[in-house]
Design an enzyme around this catalytic site. Structure first.
Site, mmCIF file in Angstrom:
data_model
loop_
_atom_site.group_PDB
_atom_site.id
_atom_site.type_symbol
_atom_site.label_atom_id
_atom_site.label_comp_id
_atom_site.label_asym_id
_atom_site.label_seq_id
_atom_site.Cartn_x
_atom_site.Cartn_y
_atom_site.Cartn_z
ATOM 1 N N SER A 87 0.842 -1.189 0.000
ATOM 2 C CA SER A 87 0.000 0.000 0.000
ATOM 3 C C SER A 87 0.874 1.234 0.000
ATOM 4 O O SER A 87 2.070 1.152 0.228
ATOM 5 C CB SER A 87 -0.857 0.003 1.257
ATOM 6 O OG SER A 87 -0.012 0.074 2.397
ATOM 7 N N LYS A 88 0.256 2.393 -0.259
ATOM 8 C CA LYS A 88 1.046 3.610 -0.139
ATOM 9 C C LYS A 88 1.391 3.749 1.340
ATOM 10 O O LYS A 88 0.994 2.931 2.126
ATOM 11 C CB LYS A 88 0.305 4.836 -0.663
ATOM 12 C CG LYS A 88 -1.199 4.811 -0.523
ATOM 13 C CD LYS A 88 -1.764 5.988 -1.296
ATOM 14 C CE LYS A 88 -3.247 5.815 -1.558
ATOM 15 N NZ LYS A 88 -3.770 6.754 -2.522
ATOM 16 N N ARG A 89 2.113 4.744 1.717
ATOM 17 C CA ARG A 89 2.699 4.874 3.047
ATOM 18 C C ARG A 89 4.146 4.420 2.974
ATOM 19 O O ARG A 89 4.991 4.980 3.628
ATOM 20 C CB ARG A 89 2.112 4.000 4.177
ATOM 21 C CG ARG A 89 0.663 3.800 4.279
ATOM 22 C CD ARG A 89 0.320 3.580 5.735
ATOM 23 N NE ARG A 89 0.721 4.780 6.484
ATOM 24 C CZ ARG A 89 0.370 5.052 7.705
ATOM 25 N NH1 ARG A 89 -0.360 4.209 8.375
ATOM 26 N NH2 ARG A 89 0.761 6.148 8.295
#
Length: 483
Positions: free
Chosen positions: A256-258
């Site tokens: 995921s993004k992050r």
RNA sequence: GCACCGUUCGUCUAGGGGUUAGGACACCGCUCUUUCACAGCGGUAACACGGGUUCAAUUCCCGUACGGUGUACCA
């Protein structure tokens, strides 16, 4: 039977890198077997639609070289390929299941379902639709059900899961999977807004579109038994399933993004070559069994097989991706690269952007960077006359040193076109200049590089000076020596 | 909680009943270049644990641990 596979995204956002890999595996498998790769849009959740998402996903896929033989944008004889355009079909098929007793009407409200879940959790039971305690065909009876339907009461259609039966299927990647019917929820097939859920639409379409192999991400594995039951309820032969492992964050959760970029367009914007990204992503979870790590799309098609897809998820290694992009940068034709880089140099206002000159610079420095755009940064002193500020240490090295000054000045005076045309002459001059001032040639090289480029690292200094040319070399030496 | 899936160097992975457990990224070192790098060469580093089966298990079986995914009128 010829192979037919599909990639079935939801238009809820930009194309995710994990989706690209799933699409790629479908594409490779289809092409390897001379089959057909279909794009189907699963837009049955009206609340999550994102404007323009379909177009963005198709163009990201096309950028990466993944194309489709059938789909909403190219047509085909199994369409329409967008589920919202097949609306009537799903109700029709849902009704067939009600008619043959494998599905039923339910009238529960969202609040009632929430309350049920709360009760079950409090009691420590697995949350699952309670057929006997809720408001459905079975508890309400035939008349009441009919009456509610005629009144137009909001209702759903649920799958009637056979409770006393193991569901089993064979996954190409994972082998036999067996789930007890008791564990499977009476999944909603048709929502109260009339749209199908993923499960119904997916099974109906896969069957109608004559899909032979369902290649999808591992997150679908737990719902596959529901799909198997649906195929049985319809009396259809299920396709072959292959659940590919997930792409992971460094902490091994679903990517995921992050932790970094996850959208294909982000990678494109960052300057990754599409074939480098595809090459890298293909190798996350699959390998040909050889030590070779470089594959063109054509080579991937030739060597791809589901049997060599791994079971375990793969942490997405950005560092290795960068390396791979650098490898592609080194292998690409310099003139093609120069054409690509040229407009960006002009845009940045650089003065020395002649295409053949740019190609020479690229050839000289590309082995030190991973991205084409890095070259503009790395070699700014070759493209323009505005030099980046010296670092503190570099400035200190150049300041207040008479010996060095003297050496640089004599190098400046001795530099001419002939010296710049011949490497040994160039080095000879450096050596004489250094020794005349009482220092070693090695000690002169770094300051010389600093004066010419304001950089501590760079390509071979002779070649750099050559590309700079006599005038610019002189100007830079003078700017330093005469002040 | 329950179900399912998984587990070889830090990461991506090869391998598979008897191997010095191979490669790549990253990291470290050396050499080269009379500079920094680049390159070349080399090095550190892994079979989650416990029971079986077997002459032999990292490899097969069963457990355990750990991790992930799923458990929606989302896909």
């Amino acid at each position: 039977m010829s192979v037919r596979v599909r990639f079935a995204p939801s238009p809820t956002g930009f194309l995710h890198i994990g989706s690209l890999r799933t699409a790629l595996y479908n594409y490779l498998f289809a092409k390897h077997h001379g089959g057909v790769c279909i794009l189907r849009i699963e837009d049955t959740d009206r609340t999550r639609l994102v404007e323009g998402a379909i177009e963005e996903q198709i163009s990201s896929l096309a950028w990466a070289g993944v194309t489709f033989d059938e789909g909403p944008h190219v047509g085909g004889n199994h369409g329409p390929y967008t589920q919202s355009e097949r609306f009537d079909l799903y109700r029709e098929y849902g009704m067939k299941l009600v008619a043959n007793g494998t599905a039923y009407y339910a009238f529960d409200t969202a609040e009632e379902l929430d309350a049920m879940r709360v009760r079950q959790q409090a009691a420590g039971i697995a949350p699952k639709y309670d057929r006997s305690a809720m408001r459905n065909q079975y508890t309400l009876g035939e008349h009441e059900t009919q009456r509610l339907l005629e009144e137009g009461a909001l209702h759903v259609i649920r799958l009637k899961v056979p409770l006393h039966q193991d569901v089993r299927f064979s996954d190409v990647i994972r082998g036999e999977v067996i789930v007890n019917g008791r564990e499977i929820d009476d999944q909603i097939l048709l929502k109260s807004d009339g749209f199908p859920t993923y499960h119904l639409a997916n099974v109906v379409d896969d069957h109608l579109m004559e899909i032979t192999h369902v290649i999808r991400a591992e997150e679908w594995l737990p719902s596959t038994p529901k799909h198997i039951i649906l195929y049985q309820a319809f009396g259809w032969e299920p396709p072959t399933f292959a659940h590919v492992p997930l792409l992971l964050n460094p902490d091994r959760s679903k990517m995921s993004k992050r932790h970094g970029d996850v959208m294909v367009r982000d990678f494109a914007a960052k300057g990754f070559f599409p074939d480098a990204l595809v090459n890298f992503v293909a190798l996350c979870g699959w390998n040909p069994g050889s030590d070779n790590e470089f594959f063109s799309m054509q080579e991937l098609i030739e060597s791809f097989s589901l049997e060599r897809v791994n079971k375990a998820g793969a942490v997405f290694d950005y560092q290795k991706l960068n390396w791979m992009n650098g490898e592609y940068l080194k292998r690409r034709d310099v003139h093609d690269l120069a054409r690509e880089l040229h407009p960006r140099l002009v845009e940045r206002g650089f003065t020395y952007c002649d295409p053949s000159y740019v190609a020479d610079v690229i050839a000289l420095v590309r082995e030190r960077v991973a991205f084409l755009d890095d070259i503009a940064e790395f070699a700014d002193y070759l493209f323009g006359d505005t030099l980046s500020p010296l670092s503190e240490a570099s400035a200190a090295l150049l300041s207040g040193n008479d010996t060095l000054m003297q050496a640089l000045d004599s190098f400046r005076q001795g530099l001419d076109a002939e010296t710049l045309a011949d490497e040994s002459a160039f080095k000879g001059l450096a050596q004489r200049s250094a020794e005349a001032a009482g220092m070693k040639m090695g000690a002169l090289m770094k300051p010389l590089r600093l004066v010419l480029s304001h950089r501590e690292v760079g390509a071979d200094l002779f070649r750099t000076a050559q590309l700079l040319g006599l005038e610019r070399c002189r100007a830079r030496l003078e700017a330093f020596c005469i002040r």
